[in-house]
Scaffold this motif. Structure first.
Motif, PDB file in Angstrom:
ATOM      1  N   ARG A  43     -67.791   1.797  18.144  1.00  0.00           N
ATOM      2  CA  ARG A  43     -66.691   2.686  18.502  1.00  0.00           C
ATOM      3  C   ARG A  43     -65.345   2.196  17.984  1.00  0.00           C
ATOM      4  O   ARG A  43     -64.354   2.922  18.040  1.00  0.00           O
ATOM      5  CB  ARG A  43     -66.622   2.855  20.026  1.00  0.00           C
ATOM      6  CG  ARG A  43     -67.871   3.463  20.639  1.00  0.00           C
ATOM      7  CD  ARG A  43     -67.739   3.543  22.151  1.00  0.00           C
ATOM      8  NE  ARG A  43     -67.515   2.231  22.740  1.00  0.00           N
ATOM      9  CZ  ARG A  43     -67.250   2.039  24.033  1.00  0.00           C
ATOM     10  NH1 ARG A  43     -67.151   3.061  24.851  1.00  0.00           N
ATOM     11  NH2 ARG A  43     -67.070   0.809  24.509  1.00  0.00           N
ATOM     12  N   GLY A  60     -65.975   9.598  24.978  1.00  0.00           N
ATOM     13  CA  GLY A  60     -65.995   8.310  24.294  1.00  0.00           C
ATOM     14  C   GLY A  60     -66.375   7.133  25.162  1.00  0.00           C
ATOM     15  O   GLY A  60     -66.911   6.145  24.690  1.00  0.00           O
ATOM     16  N   ARG A  69     -62.627  12.982  22.184  1.00  0.00           N
ATOM     17  CA  ARG A  69     -62.449  12.448  20.845  1.00  0.00           C
ATOM     18  C   ARG A  69     -62.885  13.498  19.833  1.00  0.00           C
ATOM     19  O   ARG A  69     -63.593  14.450  20.156  1.00  0.00           O
ATOM     20  CB  ARG A  69     -63.271  11.171  20.680  1.00  0.00           C
ATOM     21  CG  ARG A  69     -62.783  10.018  21.559  1.00  0.00           C
ATOM     22  CD  ARG A  69     -63.431   8.714  21.161  1.00  0.00           C
ATOM     23  NE  ARG A  69     -62.880   7.593  21.894  1.00  0.00           N
ATOM     24  CZ  ARG A  69     -63.179   6.331  21.641  1.00  0.00           C
ATOM     25  NH1 ARG A  69     -64.025   6.025  20.663  1.00  0.00           N
ATOM     26  NH2 ARG A  69     -62.650   5.349  22.334  1.00  0.00           N
TER      27      ARG A  69
END
Length: 225
Positions: free
Chosen positions: A91, A118, A129
């Protein structure tokens, strides 16, 4: 293209999930019939507890490949999650391998599971996101909103990190919808507009799911048992 995650493995994961989720808790599944039986689908799941992904995996009518943070792939969980067709994603960077494999799942007509917020939070879809919009617009896959309610309502007495054993957890599948505007555009502006459309759809589904199940609006906020 990077090797695709195993569809057979994802089906094995679904069967394991069925046994665990129905064995430990009492899932109530609503709207599963709305999930398209074939073709590419993206499950957009709210995320407030670690069991949300396994719960959806176990109760969904189709095997699901979730994008899961790389930090979860530790020790024996690494080969296990990989074996059941789940996707490791970093991420903190643009993880092109994960993106390619996720798009490959959709191109093959599979189901991709995404937590569009997220990370774990209130589970209210308040902040999304752009990844969900990118996958949806790029692949043309239908998005199915999924609300998991009750996983954080109370702490278990024996295992504080889990909901109470045999407690009810609601999983509500919504109507499929398209993220794009029909133009096929993939510009930054188009993705921003798609993200806004998606956020409205997911928030509306969550509100509907709460009314349908009788869950309060603050269901996502953990309270001690």
């Amino acid at each position: 293209m990077s090797e695709l995650p195993s569809e057979r493995g994802a089906e094995v994961g679904r069967r394991i999930g069925v046994g665990l989720m129905f064995g430990l808790w009492k899932p109530r599944v609503l709207g599963a019939w709305k999930v398209p039986a074939t073709g590419p689908v993206i499950f957009a799941v709210n995320h407030s507890h670690n069991i949300d992904g396994p719960m959806v995996m176990g109760v969904a009518p189709r095997p699901t490949h979730f994008l899961i943070k790389k930090e979860a792939f530790v020790g024996l969980l690494d080969p296990f999650l990989t074996g059941i067709g789940q996707l490791k994603v970093d991420r903190d960077t643009t993880d092109r391998k994960a993106i390619t494999r996720a798009l490959g799942v959709l191109e093959a007509g599979g189901v991709l599971g995404i937590f569009p917020e997220g990370t774990r939070g209130e589970g209210d879809f308040a902040s999304l996101r752009a990844g969900l919009a990118y996958f949806a617009v790029r692949s043309g896959a239908a998005i199915v909103p999924v609300a998991v309610l009750g996983s954080t309502e109370r702490r278990g007495r024996l295992f504080k990190a889990l909901p109470p054993l045999r407690s009810r957890v609601d999983v509500v599948f919504g109507d499929p919808f398209e993220a794009g505007d029909g133009s096929g555009r993939r510009t930054r502006k188009a993705l921003d507009e798609a993200t806004e459309r998606i956020q409205k759809q997911l928030a509306a589904h969550l509100e509907h799911a709460r009314r349908l199940t009788g869950r309060p609006a603050d269901d996502g906020r953990r309270r001690d048992a």
